[in-house]
Write an enzyme that holds these catalytic residues in place. Sequence first.
Site, mmCIF file in Angstrom:
data_model
loop_
_atom_site.group_PDB
_atom_site.id
_atom_site.type_symbol
_atom_site.label_atom_id
_atom_site.label_comp_id
_atom_site.label_asym_id
_atom_site.label_seq_id
_atom_site.Cartn_x
_atom_site.Cartn_y
_atom_site.Cartn_z
ATOM 1 N N LYS A 277 65.438 33.507 79.905
ATOM 2 C CA LYS A 277 65.327 32.599 80.716
ATOM 3 C C LYS A 277 64.049 31.233 80.317
ATOM 4 O O LYS A 277 64.020 30.273 80.063
ATOM 5 C CB LYS A 277 64.859 33.195 82.643
ATOM 6 C CG LYS A 277 66.202 33.968 82.958
ATOM 7 C CD LYS A 277 65.430 34.165 84.835
ATOM 8 C CE LYS A 277 64.458 35.388 84.252
ATOM 9 N NZ LYS A 277 64.549 36.305 83.881
ATOM 10 N N ARG B 48 62.958 35.470 94.167
ATOM 11 C CA ARG B 48 63.517 36.609 93.345
ATOM 12 C C ARG B 48 63.421 37.160 94.565
ATOM 13 O O ARG B 48 63.951 38.346 94.388
ATOM 14 C CB ARG B 48 61.561 37.083 93.438
ATOM 15 C CG ARG B 48 61.127 36.964 91.877
ATOM 16 C CD ARG B 48 62.100 37.287 90.441
ATOM 17 N NE ARG B 48 61.118 38.194 89.472
ATOM 18 C CZ ARG B 48 60.479 38.110 88.750
ATOM 19 N NH1 ARG B 48 60.778 37.255 88.406
ATOM 20 N NH2 ARG B 48 60.213 39.209 88.002
ATOM 21 N N ARG C 128 60.663 42.682 72.737
ATOM 22 C CA ARG C 128 60.120 41.002 72.914
ATOM 23 C C ARG C 128 58.777 41.163 72.243
ATOM 24 O O ARG C 128 57.896 42.066 72.559
ATOM 25 C CB ARG C 128 60.407 40.833 74.568
ATOM 26 C CG ARG C 128 59.677 39.735 74.541
ATOM 27 C CD ARG C 128 60.192 39.061 76.454
ATOM 28 N NE ARG C 128 60.030 40.488 77.502
ATOM 29 C CZ ARG C 128 60.446 39.612 78.261
ATOM 30 N NH1 ARG C 128 60.252 39.151 78.555
ATOM 31 N NH2 ARG C 128 59.906 40.848 79.224
ATOM 32 N N ARG D 219 54.517 42.822 75.592
ATOM 33 C CA ARG D 219 53.688 43.147 77.444
ATOM 34 C C ARG D 219 53.778 44.157 77.717
ATOM 35 O O ARG D 219 54.943 45.319 77.283
ATOM 36 C CB ARG D 219 54.698 42.422 78.418
ATOM 37 C CG ARG D 219 54.623 40.913 78.261
ATOM 38 C CD ARG D 219 55.822 40.100 79.067
ATOM 39 N NE ARG D 219 55.678 40.754 80.379
ATOM 40 C CZ ARG D 219 56.969 40.095 81.486
ATOM 41 N NH1 ARG D 219 57.868 39.005 80.679
ATOM 42 N NH2 ARG D 219 57.148 40.788 82.352
ATOM 43 N N ARG E 139 61.510 47.107 87.483
ATOM 44 C CA ARG E 139 62.250 45.474 87.690
ATOM 45 C C ARG E 139 63.643 45.011 87.338
ATOM 46 O O ARG E 139 64.157 44.469 88.641
ATOM 47 C CB ARG E 139 61.686 44.929 86.357
ATOM 48 C CG ARG E 139 60.393 44.357 86.958
ATOM 49 C CD ARG E 139 59.297 44.183 85.346
ATOM 50 N NE ARG E 139 59.119 43.752 84.727
ATOM 51 C CZ ARG E 139 59.502 43.339 82.674
ATOM 52 N NH1 ARG E 139 59.169 45.180 82.868
ATOM 53 N NH2 ARG E 139 59.341 42.392 82.604
HETATM 54 P P1 ADP Z 1 60.281 39.380 84.608
HETATM 55 O O1 ADP Z 1 61.171 38.590 85.130
HETATM 56 O O2 ADP Z 1 60.650 39.731 83.167
HETATM 57 O O3 ADP Z 1 59.918 40.861 85.804
HETATM 58 P P2 ADP Z 1 57.612 37.768 84.554
HETATM 59 O O4 ADP Z 1 56.972 37.661 83.782
HETATM 60 O O5 ADP Z 1 58.289 36.869 85.710
HETATM 61 O O6 ADP Z 1 59.206 38.536 83.724
HETATM 62 O O7 ADP Z 1 57.091 38.490 85.861
HETATM 63 C C1 ADP Z 1 56.271 39.400 85.231
HETATM 64 C C2 ADP Z 1 56.064 40.503 87.440
HETATM 65 O O8 ADP Z 1 54.545 38.925 87.378
HETATM 66 C C3 ADP Z 1 56.525 40.969 87.960
HETATM 67 O O9 ADP Z 1 56.818 42.213 87.523
HETATM 68 C C4 ADP Z 1 55.392 40.654 89.343
HETATM 69 O O10 ADP Z 1 54.863 41.415 89.295
HETATM 70 C C5 ADP Z 1 55.178 38.917 89.088
HETATM 71 N N1 ADP Z 1 55.774 38.367 89.548
HETATM 72 C C6 ADP Z 1 56.541 36.954 88.976
HETATM 73 N N2 ADP Z 1 56.678 36.452 89.342
HETATM 74 C C7 ADP Z 1 56.661 37.217 90.617
HETATM 75 C C8 ADP Z 1 57.716 36.445 92.436
HETATM 76 N N3 ADP Z 1 58.316 35.783 92.499
HETATM 77 N N4 ADP Z 1 57.118 37.563 92.951
HETATM 78 C C9 ADP Z 1 56.363 38.435 93.137
HETATM 79 N N5 ADP Z 1 56.392 38.616 91.616
HETATM 80 C C10 ADP Z 1 56.367 38.182 90.658
HETATM 81 P P1 ADP Z 2 63.583 36.380 80.258
HETATM 82 O O1 ADP Z 2 62.955 35.541 80.286
HETATM 83 O O2 ADP Z 2 64.549 35.933 81.142
HETATM 84 O O3 ADP Z 2 63.277 37.554 80.787
HETATM 85 P P2 ADP Z 2 63.401 36.183 77.162
HETATM 86 O O4 ADP Z 2 63.560 34.424 77.117
HETATM 87 O O5 ADP Z 2 61.892 36.685 77.465
HETATM 88 O O6 ADP Z 2 63.678 36.835 78.904
HETATM 89 O O7 ADP Z 2 64.135 36.973 76.158
HETATM 90 C C1 ADP Z 2 64.117 38.479 76.857
HETATM 91 C C2 ADP Z 2 64.219 38.079 74.490
HETATM 92 O O8 ADP Z 2 65.021 38.576 74.494
HETATM 93 C C3 ADP Z 2 62.693 38.472 74.094
HETATM 94 O O9 ADP Z 2 62.926 38.621 72.775
HETATM 95 C C4 ADP Z 2 64.223 36.549 72.990
HETATM 96 O O10 ADP Z 2 63.759 36.426 72.634
HETATM 97 C C5 ADP Z 2 65.156 37.702 73.176
HETATM 98 N N1 ADP Z 2 66.705 36.648 73.284
HETATM 99 C C6 ADP Z 2 66.430 35.482 73.820
HETATM 100 N N2 ADP Z 2 67.890 34.772 73.951
HETATM 101 C C7 ADP Z 2 68.218 35.716 73.439
HETATM 102 C C8 ADP Z 2 69.695 35.315 72.863
HETATM 103 N N3 ADP Z 2 70.585 34.543 73.306
HETATM 104 N N4 ADP Z 2 70.209 36.565 72.024
HETATM 105 C C9 ADP Z 2 69.542 37.381 71.776
HETATM 106 N N5 ADP Z 2 68.421 37.592 72.157
HETATM 107 C C10 ADP Z 2 67.303 36.891 72.795
#
Ligand code: ADP
Ligand code: ADP
Length: 228
Positions: free
Chosen positions: A19, A98, A137, A170, A181
């Site tokens: 994403k 979410r 990542r 992270r 998650r």
């Molecule tokens: P990921 O999608 O990998 O879990 P994000 O960067 O979207 O990572 O979110 C990291 C953290 O921030 C989540 O684990 C949660 O603690 C918080 N967070 C992000 N978006 C939301 C949301 N829409 N509602 C509640 N908590 C959120």
């Molecule tokens: P999200 O925001 O959905 O959690 P990220 O954009 O952070 O996902 O991508 C997660 C990891 O996968 C990152 O390290 C990114 O560089 C890698 N990645 C993203 N898209 C692809 C793809 N199409 N193929 C392989 N690796 C990818």
Amino acid sequence: MTAHSVNYVIIVGPQGAGKGTQAAAVAPELGLEHVATGDLFRAILKTDSDLGDEVRHYYDQGALVPDELTVRVLFAHIQRMQESDPSISGVLLDGFPRNREQADALDSALEDRGEAISAVVLVDVPRDELMKRLTGRLICSECGATYHSEFNPPANGESCDVCGGSLYQRSDDTPEAVAQRLDIYYEQTEPILQHYREQDLLVEVDGNQEIDAVTREILQALRPRVNT
Ligand code: ADP
Ligand code: ADP
Ligand code: ZN
């Protein structure tokens, strides 16, 4: 359609689906501002504040921050953004909503403003692929750009291609926190997609392809749905 109508597009999918990567590529093409609630929380975590302490309590466990706080932080951010640049033509929401409560909060906030969601893009990838993506990542500490040690390394192997910033992993990209998650995603987030499917807003994209191929599919799906 009023002159001030703003496009609200949602990008959704499990953690690691791409994403953030895709949002960075498509948002400028479509005139959208990328707004990721995770980025908003990471910025709050950097501040030494009570709010930072409250967010950290949830964030570090991979738990969701309470809905009321999340909604408040997100809408305050969007409002500040629109006040500082009234010509903003749209928002690409990443990581929100979410769960059902957040989806309802978004619907009613948009209804109050006379606005609506233009499209919801689901980027889907099988669960076994996601762990490989997340444990490799790398994020830029300065601009938030996302890389992967193997699948999408920075050009010079070390620092951010966009701004030269240093890259970090992270704190919640450990296998345990990722598993937690993903469980929350399949239990709470995936079920809300039906709400958007019923309104004909959902576009499904195969995220298990090369990054550029996914970008092309998303742009093709969104161009007819977003007024630019
Ligand atoms: P990921 O999608 O990998 O879990 P994000 O960067 O979207 O990572 O979110 C990291 C953290 O921030 C989540 O684990 C949660 O603690 C918080 N967070 C992000 N978006 C939301 C949301 N829409 N509602 C509640 N908590 C959120
Ligand atoms: P999200 O925001 O959905 O959690 P990220 O954009 O952070 O996902 O991508 C997660 C990891 O996968 C990152 O390290 C990114 O560089 C890698 N990645 C993203 N898209 C692809 C793809 N199409 N193929 C392989 N690796 C990818
Ligand atoms: Zn950077």
